[in-house]
Every structure is written in structure tokens, then in C-alpha cells.
Motif scaffolding. Structure first.
Motif, mmCIF file in Angstrom:
data_model
loop_
_atom_site.group_PDB
_atom_site.id
_atom_site.type_symbol
_atom_site.label_atom_id
_atom_site.label_comp_id
_atom_site.label_asym_id
_atom_site.label_seq_id
_atom_site.Cartn_x
_atom_site.Cartn_y
_atom_site.Cartn_z
ATOM 1 N N MET A 122 0.844 -1.203 0.000
ATOM 2 C CA MET A 122 0.000 0.000 0.000
ATOM 3 C C MET A 122 0.875 1.248 0.000
ATOM 4 O O MET A 122 1.862 1.324 0.737
ATOM 5 N N THR A 123 0.525 2.200 -0.837
ATOM 6 C CA THR A 123 1.189 3.495 -0.840
ATOM 7 C C THR A 123 0.467 4.401 0.142
ATOM 8 O O THR A 123 -0.620 4.896 -0.135
ATOM 9 N N VAL A 124 1.075 4.613 1.313
ATOM 10 C CA VAL A 124 0.457 5.450 2.335
ATOM 11 C C VAL A 124 0.903 6.895 2.096
ATOM 12 O O VAL A 124 2.097 7.171 1.972
ATOM 13 N N ASP B 98 -4.690 6.240 -6.578
ATOM 14 C CA ASP B 98 -3.926 5.494 -5.567
ATOM 15 C C ASP B 98 -4.727 5.179 -4.316
ATOM 16 O O ASP B 98 -4.318 4.335 -3.525
ATOM 17 N N GLY B 99 -5.832 5.860 -4.105
ATOM 18 C CA GLY B 99 -6.621 5.621 -2.907
ATOM 19 C C GLY B 99 -7.984 6.255 -3.028
ATOM 20 O O GLY B 99 -8.258 7.034 -3.952
ATOM 21 N N HIS C 138 -2.887 5.425 9.909
ATOM 22 C CA HIS C 138 -2.877 6.117 8.620
ATOM 23 C C HIS C 138 -4.171 6.889 8.360
ATOM 24 O O HIS C 138 -4.458 7.264 7.217
ATOM 25 N N THR D 89 -2.002 -3.054 -1.764
ATOM 26 C CA THR D 89 -3.172 -2.862 -0.914
ATOM 27 C C THR D 89 -3.665 -1.424 -1.064
ATOM 28 O O THR D 89 -2.867 -0.492 -0.952
ATOM 29 N N ASP E 278 -8.408 2.372 6.337
ATOM 30 C CA ASP E 278 -7.244 2.950 6.999
ATOM 31 C C ASP E 278 -7.608 4.025 8.006
ATOM 32 O O ASP E 278 -6.707 4.616 8.611
ATOM 33 N N ILE F 4 -5.654 10.672 -4.599
ATOM 34 C CA ILE F 4 -6.752 10.043 -3.877
ATOM 35 C C ILE F 4 -8.036 10.724 -4.350
ATOM 36 O O ILE F 4 -8.079 11.947 -4.482
ATOM 37 N N TYR G 237 -5.317 2.248 -0.410
ATOM 38 C CA TYR G 237 -5.494 3.170 0.708
ATOM 39 C C TYR G 237 -6.929 3.668 0.674
ATOM 40 O O TYR G 237 -7.378 4.254 -0.322
ATOM 41 N N ARG H 97 -12.585 -3.457 -0.652
ATOM 42 C CA ARG H 97 -11.174 -3.816 -0.462
ATOM 43 C C ARG H 97 -10.805 -5.028 -1.313
ATOM 44 O O ARG H 97 -9.748 -5.064 -1.942
#
Length: 979
Positions: A1-3, A308-309, A610, A339, A361, A85, A341, A329
Motif C-alpha cells: 500500500m502506498t500510504v 492510488d486511494g 494512517h 493494498t 485505513d 486520492i 489506501y 477492499r
């Protein structure tokens, strides 16, 4: 996952497109943002300023730049190592215009439309006039009046070959089953031949392709012969003549929709709305085919790497949030190996935890905004401010009283149809059992009313039709409230409803009322013998399904009730201190201790490290710096109370009678018999104090007028949301005009030496303390566990009010020009704090630290630090540790007295001098010190925000050393690069 390391929220619309954002990517990157956080990118109603009224889930908004524009933005982001996002709206769609193809299709084909089950429509309404129909509460006046006035008419759309009912800008498709009668009304052979193509059609899906072919033939005919070929047809349905008007009415009565006055919506709407907004229709995303249709575009964008999220809007509107997040998810994980975000917009009550079985998250940050906002307030101000509010206005000093009254009002006037629908679901369950069939609909409706008005949080989340222990914490509060208010004769029904709403998987035994058989409302007790008995005798599957439906309807009632009653009503009625009247907050909770704030941060670090951390959003009622300044009033409660009374007396001659006419004098009693009235006037003064720009002078006529226009926009919304003298449903324009005139009178140029001078002087006195609060709030958001979120434009001071004020265009060029080299400490800009550049520099500087040591602030442990000494209550401190890396955060708080705000005022301090800064004189800290971790005793530290390099003395960090040039500090080990 890119947080994300940090996010920046942007509001996209046709005035600010993807290409506009792309031109600012260099600025966002230089600021330290890792991910842009976009408002919904799907196609919304034309001209939408927010994007939450989606009309097409499958297309990127053309007004915002389309998919090509989105790709250009993402390419620019990727070139700077940044991500995207996006906000998605799975709960509802816009249906207020003529752009939603799904909605128009069900209006055309009714229950047999392929989209009939996409929306939450009750096709089996108890009202015979609505069975198989959709109520359209669109008309500006009663149906008969609008029909007679000729404002409802039959039209023909040449581009699609459709007959439509037109009303102003609205169009509603006529069912093709009725085309033969329409075309034959002209008594022409060519039109009769076209009518034959539609003969024998039904609404069944198998007939719909034939209808499309027949419409094509009709469209081609009109293209060839001209639209005049249908003029006589339309004239036979003309609303101007009584005979043809009756024919039009009979045609309307055959349609799958019923046109109605907009006021009927609250009582009769037979489809689930977003809150009480009749231009937003709820979507049944719990159905697999609807889920896929709603997310088709987002899934593709995520699969292709453009997104990305996700931020999930209004998660509490969904029937099954847990199942939804799990399915989401799973689907996202299938599309890409990483995974996803995902954060959810969720309002949490105090002590309410985000559910662990939601694979997300965290939240979008309202919980943090509430915590950090409450931390700014002095608890000693709660009682005197509440007393003053009650004395001035005659209203209750307790927010809970306003909230309960507001819940009852909203339920009775705005959400009646939703209450009825949930009550009918319970009544159906009751009728299904011999032991409960005598529970009447009115009884169950009364019970349901008391449960929802006393329900303390947004909703419950049962599993397998049974409430969890976490649910029962809040449901028990509602039960206790209902028992206390319902008559004893309804208690038996209450216990059954408790069971049906998830209290038990089994039927409870019939209540013993002591009445003779057949006399009690619970019916004959002997009927219980016919029901399955024993510990394993749960309800049959159809009963379980009925319960789940009732539970979903209960939750989809309690959530909008909480939002409308608390956020959109009570928060505009209760004015102890408006800085606590914010989305996600409970105005009854005035302040939060340092220990409570630490506890919240520790829980967030353990459970949702997160989650987003917000202090401003597109939905906030007051900008983050408005709230920070107003919080200072909690520290000078007695002075503010006196100021309120003095200003009320000073401006009494400007008041208006309730009809808007001027009055020479009004008695100083608790009556509301004048405009704006004591409550609205008191809240107006708070608003002016909170939003007065730091550099505005009382003799700047143009600047004051601009402010007055902004405040007038807020005032109108506030008055209507309060629903006391006026409302959106029944506006009192004379009263509203009187309130506006009062506002403009007290801010008129002739008051520059009177009220305006006093207002500006008061703001100047508390301004430093307000700015200090703002810097404290900002550094806590940037360094607490979670992902700091920045709302567009709030890099500088944010003195905005509720939307649309908080969605005004942002001058990003100015912000970009003011970015400093990363090695320049923010303390360089404190002397000119009124321009807000110190805030921008502090955000840039701490985000640079997050980039330089990403694990420290994103994964590091959170360690509260004790403070000792004379002014320990005016400090908050904690450490973040990751491995051998440390950061120590120290911030001034509740510093009004240390700044001298409570001292007698004299001449204004010279700009840039110590007395003019939002900074406590270091000597005033005396022996106040932070107890430092043992590991840092022998290490050199420097401040990331200033040139200071305070020493730890015998395990203590003295505030007189740590906060010499800035009111906040972020200390890291010596030797860490500054650029």
C-alpha cells in the motif's frame, strides 16, 4: 500500500479543472504534499460546484476536464513523485435535473426499468396514488395550480424521439406505452402509422427494445418532416384549454411518476434521499450489480494506476457499511497487487470507535478536528459562557436540550416519510407473528420515534441481524430515553422493537401486563404457544430478512436525523461558543484536557495510524482559524460576556421589527420579537469577531463591505438552518431582510468610530492569542499520529465561513510566491504574522521533516510528555520515536493570560515588537519545563521551526529556552539536515 505522507484537498468544478490543478503541481510538491485528494471526479449535475450530485458514474466529469484532463494531471503528479486520492459517492446520485439516465429510465419504465432496483424506491407504497410510481416533489406550487397556469406541458425531444413532460428546466419521459394515444390524437394517417409501431407495447423488459426501434422511426420522421409535424399533437394536450388540460392530466396520471409540490416530499416521498434533499436519490449499492455499476469507472482508474486511494463519502448512508468496505477492499486488491489506501467519512461520537471489521485505513479526520478543537478551549469558560447565553437569549444553557428539540422537529417536519417507512417495516414484522399482530402501526411509530430521537450516535451496525456489544452501548441509551418518555402502555411494544432491531436473535416472551386476555396491546398471551420455543429456535429466514430490512431502515433514519438535527439545526440554535459548533463535534462537550488529547492520539496510533488528520474541510462551518480565535473567548469568559451585553446595547437602535421595519427601541427582555433577535444577534457578534481579517481596518469601507456581504451569506443560511423564525421550507423574507439590514447598519461607514472601532479593537486584542492557537493546532495536525490533510488554501489564515464561503477561489499564485527556501525557519515570518506567511512556512517546514524522516512521524511511537512548573497547564508536549530517531513537539496553549490579553488595554503594540507577537515572553514561563525522555538527556536538539537549540538540563527542557522565538517547537537531533 502506498500510504500518503500528506494530502491536500482540492474542490474540482468547471471553474477549477484538472488542468488548473496541474499548473500548480510544482507548488504542491514544493509545499511537501505527497498526494492530492480530489473531490468526486465522476460526472455531476451541470454546473455543480462540489461533485456530490453524480449523474453518471461511468464518465469522468467533462466540466472538470474529462478523462484526458485527469490523465494529464496524474502524469504531472507522477513526474513529481506524487499520487492521487479521489472522493467517491456510493450512497446517492443527483436527480434534480435532466442528466441522470438511470433515473430518467425508471421514470419512463417504472418497476420494469433495468435500473428500478438501483435506487431505493418503495414501489409498494401504502398510498394507492403512488403504487408503482415515483413521487417527484419538483413543482414550485400545488399540482393543480401549476397545471392550470400552463407550466406543465407535453413536449417532444427531436434528438431522442421521446415525448416528455416539461416543467421549467425539468423534463420527465412519457412511457412509450402511451405513445399510440398521443400520436392518434392528431387523426393523421402518417402519425397513425407511427402509432401502430407502439401498439401492444408493455413495460416488460422484452418489449423495451421494440420501443427503442419505434422511437427511432418517430425521430427519423420528425427529422424528415420537421417538428411542426407534431404541433397539432402537442396542441391536443395543451394546458391552456380546460379540455386539453384534462387530457394532459389523464396522461400524467398514467405515468410511472407523480408530479407534486416540493413541500410534499417530507411527508410522502417514497424513495430514500440523501438526508432530506429531494434532488439526491439514494443508491442501493448493497446489490452486487449496482455495486459494480457504481464503481466501474473508479475500478478502471485504479487498475490503470491513475488513482492510488479512495475517500468514501457518507459511509453511514449505506445499508451494510461493513460488507461494503470488505467488498470494496477485495475488488481493489484483485485489480492491483498493492493494498489500496481507503478512508471513510464517518462522524464518531465521543468514545465511539471506528469498527475494526471495516478494512479501511481510518476516517477522513473529523474526530481529530474535534479533539484538537476542544483542546484549544479553557474548561473554566464553559459555565459562565453558558450562563450568559441563557440569560441573553432565554434559551437553554445545555446543548442537549436544543439537540433533543431539534431531533423532534426534524423528524416531524423533514423526515416524516422516512420515519413512516421504517415504522411500516416494523409493523410488517409485528403482523407476521400471532403474539405481536395487535401492535398497531401508531404504537410502533411512537416507539420508533422515541428510539431515534434519543439515539446518541449516527447509527448501529448489527451483524446477522443481531447488535454487537458496541452497538448496545448506544442503543441502551436510546432505550432508556424511550422508556422515560413513552407511556407504560407502550413499553411492551418497545421491548419487541428492541428485539427486532437486533437486541436478540430470538423472540422475547410476551410481556405480562396484568390485563385480562385480549385487553393488552400485545395481544392474546396464549398465542405464544404456537411459536417455536427453546434456545435454538431462532426466527425463520424470512423473519431474519425482515429484521435486517428494518434495522437498515432504522440506521438510514438515525444517521440523517443526527446530521440534520445536530449539524444543520441545533448547531445554528445554540451559541455558547460557536468554535465548538462544528461538523463532527458535540457543542455540549466544551473542552478536552491534554491527557484526553494524548489518549486519543495513542488510540489512533495503535488502531488507525494512517487515518487522515483534518482541521478544515469542504463541509466545515467555520474556518480553522476562525475557530482558533473564538476559542480565546473561553479564556476571557467574563469579559466576553460583558462585551456581548455592551454591543447589544450599543446596536439596539439598529434593530428591526419582525416584519423588517425599523424600530426606535426594543426592550431588553428575553423576547425574540425583533430582528435579528437575541440569539441570532449574539451569534452574529461571535461570527464577526471570528472572521474579521487580521489586516482589516474599520475605516476601510470597501473591505468592511466585502466582509459584510460574506457574513450576510452566512447569516441567511444560519437563520434558515436554525428553523426558528425562518427556514428553507418556509422562508420569512421580511424577517431575513430585517436581519440583513441590521448587519449592514452596524457595519456601515458611519459606525467606524463606534461599533466598528470597538469590534476591530477587540479582535486586535485577542488576535495574537488566536494566532497562537492556530499555530498550535497546525503543528499538532502535522505531527500527531496519522496523515495530515490540508484543505485548499488553508496554508494561509483561513477565516472562511460555511459553504459556499469556504469554497471561494484560492490564490495559489500568491501562496507559491510566498514559499520560502526550505532552510528558512518559519520564525523569520512571525513578526508579520498577520499576513499568514508564518503558517505557510510552518506547514512547508514540518512537511519537509516528514519527507526527510518519513518513518518517524508516520510510524513512530507516540509518547506523551509530562510538564511541570507554574504554567504547566499552558503547555502540551509529546515525543515521536522510531528506532533511534526522535522528535519532540512542544506547543503553547491556553496562553491568553500569559500574552496579557486579560490585562487592561492601552495603545496597540508596535508591529513586530514582543508585545505584538503571538508568542509568550520567555521570561513569563518561569520554571515551566517538559520532562524529557532519558534517551534524550545527552543528545543535542535543535528546533525545526526556528534557530533555537535548547539544552536539556537534568532531564528538563525549560519553556523559556524552547519557545524563545516561536510559540511551538519541533525538536530533532542536531546534525539532521535542514534542507
Amino acid at each position: 500500500m502506498t500510504v500518503p505522507r500528506s494530502t491536500l484537498r482540492l474542490q474540482f468544478h468547471r471553474g477549477f479543472t484538472f488542468d488548473d490543478a496541474a499548473r500548480r503541481v510544482e507548488y504542491f510538491a514544493a509545499l511537501g504534499i505527497s498526494h492530492l485528494y480530489a473531490s468526486p471526479v465522476t460526472t455531476a449535475e451541470p454546473g455543480s460546484q462540489h461533485g456530490y450530485d453524480t449523474v453518471d458514474y461511468t464518465q469522468v466529469s467533462a466540466e472538470c476536464g474529462g478523462e484526458a484532463g485527469l490523465q494529464r494531471l496524474v502524469e504531472k503528479l507522477r513526474a513529481h513523485g506524487m499520487g492521487l486520492i479521489v472522493d467517491i459517492v456510493p450512497n446517492h446520485m443527483g436527480v434534480g435535473g435532466s442528466s441522470n439516465a438511470w433515473w430518467l429510465d425508471i421514470l419512463e419504465w417504472g418497476r420494469h426499468s433495468p435500473y428500478a432496483r438501483h435506487f431505493d424506491v418503495d414501489w409498494h407504497s401504502p398510498d394507492p396514488a403512488l403504487r408503482g410510481k415515483v413521487l417527484l416533489p419538483t413543482l414550485g406550487a400545488q399540482y393543480g395550480d401549476e397545471l392550470a397556469a400552463g407550466r406543465i406541458a407535453l413536449r417532444f425531444a427531436a434528438d431522442s424521439g421521446r415525448f416528455l413532460i416539461g416543467y421549467g428546466p425539468h423534463v420527465f419521459p412519457v412511457c412509450p406505452v402511451d405513445y399510440p394515444a398521443i400520436l392518434q390524437s392528431a387523426d393523421r394517417a402518417d402519425l397513425s402509422a407511427l402509432a401502430a409501431r407502439f401498439q401492444g407495447l408493455t413495460t416488460q423488459p422484452a418489449d423495451q427494445p421494440r420501443a427503442a426501434e419505434a422511437r427511432d422511426a418517430l425521430r427519423e420522421f420528425v427529422a424528415r418532416e420537421g417538428e411542426s409535424a407534431l404541433e397539432f399533437v402537442l396542441e391536443t394536450y395543451a394546458p391552456e384549454d380546460p379540455v386539453t388540460r384534462d387530457r394532459l392530466h389523464r396522461l400524467l396520471e398514467k405515468q410511472h411518476f407523480r408530479l407534486a409540490w416540493w413541500r410534499t416530499a417530507s411527508d410522502e416521498v417514497n424513495w430514500r434521499r440523501f438526508f432530506d434533499i429531494s434532488t439526491l436519490a439514494a443508491v442501493r449499492v448493497e446489490r452486487p450489480e449496482v455495486f459494480e455499476a457504481v464503481h466501474a469507472l473508479i475500478f478502471r482508474l485504479y487498475r490503470d494506476g491513475l488513482v492510488d486511494g479512495l475517500r468514501i463519502d457518507h459511509i453511514d448512508g449505506l445499508a451494510e457499511p461493513r460488507e461494503y468496505t470488505q467488498r470494496l477492499r477485495q475488488r481493489l486488491t484483485e485489480l492491483r497487487e498493492t493494498t489500496p489506501y481507503v478512508v471513510v467519512e464517518k462522524i464518531l461520537g465521543r468514545g465511539e470507535a471506528l469498527r475494526d471489521d471495516w478494512p479501511v485505513d481510518g476516517t477522513t479526520g473529523y474526530d481529530f478536528m474535534n479533539d484538537v478543537g476542544a483542546l484549544l478551549h479553557d474548561p473554566a469558560g464553559a459555565e459562565p459562557l453558558a450562563r450568559t447565553w441563557s440569560e441573553l437569549t432565554g434559551r437553554s444553557p445545555r446543548f442537549a436540550d436544543e439537540a433533543l428539540d431539534a431531533r423532534r422537529k426534524i423528524l416531524a417536519e423533514n423526515l416524516t416519510a422516512e420515519l413512516d417507512r421504517a415504522a411500516r417495516a416494523l409493523h410488517r414484522i409485528a403482523r407476521d407473528s400471532l403474539t405481536t399482530r395487535d401492535f398497531t402501526y401508531p404504537t410502533l411509530r411512537r416507539v420508533l420515534t422515541e428510539l431515534v430521537v434519543h439515539f446518541p450516535v449516527y447509527r448501529m451496525y448489527p451483524q446477522s441481524a443481531v447488535r454487537s456489544a458496541a452497538d448496545n452501548v448506544y442503543f441502551d441509551v436510546a432505550l432508556a430515553g424511550a422508556r422515560a418518555t413513552l407511556p407504560r402502555s407502550d413499553h411492551a411494544a418497545l421491548e419487541r422493537v428492541n428485539a427486532w432491531l437486533g437486541g436478540s436473535a430470538e423472540e422475547p416472551p410476551p410481556a405480562r401486563t396484568g390485563a385480562p386476555a385480549g385487553a393488552g396491546s400485545s395481544g392474546a398471551t396464549g398465542a405464544a404457544q404456537a411459536q417455536p420455543q427453546g434456545p435454538n429456535a431462532g426466527p425463520p429466514s424470512h423473519v431474519n430478512s425482515a429484521r435486517r430490512n428494518a434495522q437498515a431502515l432504522f440506521s438510514q433514519l438515525s444517521a440523517p436525523l443526527a446530521a440534520k438535527a445536530i449539524e444543520d439545526t441545533a448547531c445554528y440554535r445554540y451559541g455558547r461558543l460557536l468554535s465548538r459548533n462544528e461538523v463532527g463535534a458535540d457543542p455540549g462537550e466544551f473542552a478536552l484536557s491534554v491527557e484526553q488529547f494524548h489518549a486519543g492520539n495513542q488510540e489512533r496510533a495503535q488502531r488507525f495510524p494512517h487515518a487522515l488528520l483534518a482541521t478544515a474541510t469542504h463541509d466545515h462551518k467555520r474556518g480553522e482559524d476562525v475557530r482558533a480565535r473564538l476559542a480565546v473567548l473561553s479564556e476571557i469568559a467574563d469579559e466576553w460576556s460583558a462585551t456581548l451585553r455592551a454591543w447589544s446595547t450599543l446596536n439596539a437602535p439598529q434593530r428591526r421589527a419582525l416584519d423588517g421595519t425599523p424600530v426606535n427601541s426594543v426592550s431588553q427582555d428575553k423576547s425574540d420579537a425583533w430582528a435579528p433577535g437575541p440569539a441570532a444577534e449574539a451569534m452574529l457578534y461571535q461570527t464577526l469577531v471570528g472572521c474579521w481579517p487580521p489586516q482589516l481596518r474599520p475605516d476601510d469601507d470597501a473591505g468592511v463591505k466585502e466582509l459584510a456581504e460574506r457574513v450576510a451569506q452566512w447569516q441567511l443560511k444560519a437563520l434558515r438552518e436554525a428553523k426558528l423564525h425562518t427556514s428553507w421550507l418556509a422562508p420569512d423574507e421580511a424577517y431575513e431582510a430585517g436581519c440583513r439590514e441590521f448587519l449592514f447598519d452596524i457595519l456601515a461607514p458611519q459606525r467606524r468610530d463606534g461599533f466598528l472601532k470597538e469590534l476591530a479593537a477587540f479582535v486586535e486584542r485577542i488576535g495574537r492569542a488566536g494566532a497562537l492557537n492556530s499555530l498550535q493546532q497546525t503543528v499538532l495536525r502535522l505531527t500527531s499520529p496519522g496523515i495530515p490533510d490540508l484543505y485548499q488554501g488553508t496554508e494561509l489564515w483561513d477565516f472562511s465561513l460555511v459553504d459556499p464561503d469556504n469554497r471561494r477561489p484560492v490564490d495559489f499564485a500568491q501562496r507559491e510566491a510566498w514559499l520560502a527556501p526550505t532552510q528558512t525557519p518559519p520564525s523569520e515570518f512571525l513578526a508579520d504574522w498577520r499576513d499568514g506567511r508564518v503558517k505557510l512556512a510552518m506547514i512547508q517546514r514540518v512537511l519537509a521533516l516528514r519527507t526527510h524522516l518519513p518513518e518517524l512521524l508516520s510510524q513512530g511511537a507516540y509518547l506523551p510528555l509530562a510538564v511541570r512548573g507554574k504554567h504547566a497547564a499552558s503547555v502540551i508536549a509529546f515525543a515521536r520515536r522510531h528506532g533511534n530517531a526522535w522528535a519532540v513537539v512542544v506547543a503553547s496553549r491556553l496562553a491568553a493570560r500569559l500574552l496579557g490579553v486579560d490585562e487592561a488595554s492601552g495603545d496597540a503594540a508596535a508591529p513586530g515588537t514582543q508585545a505584538d507577537l503571538p508568542l509568550v515572553d520567555p521570561a513569563r514561563w518561569e520554571d515551566t519545563a517538559v520532562e524529557m525522555p532519558a534517551d534524550l538527556s545527552a543528545r543535542a536538539l535543535f528546533d525545526w521551526l526556528s534557530p533555537a537549540a535548547p539544552k536539556v538540563d537534568d532531564g528538563l527542557l525549560y519553556l523559556r529556552d524552547a519557545l524563545t522565538v516561536m510559540p511551538v517547537a519541533v525538536l530533532v537531533e542536531d546534525g539532521v539536515p535542514r534542507s
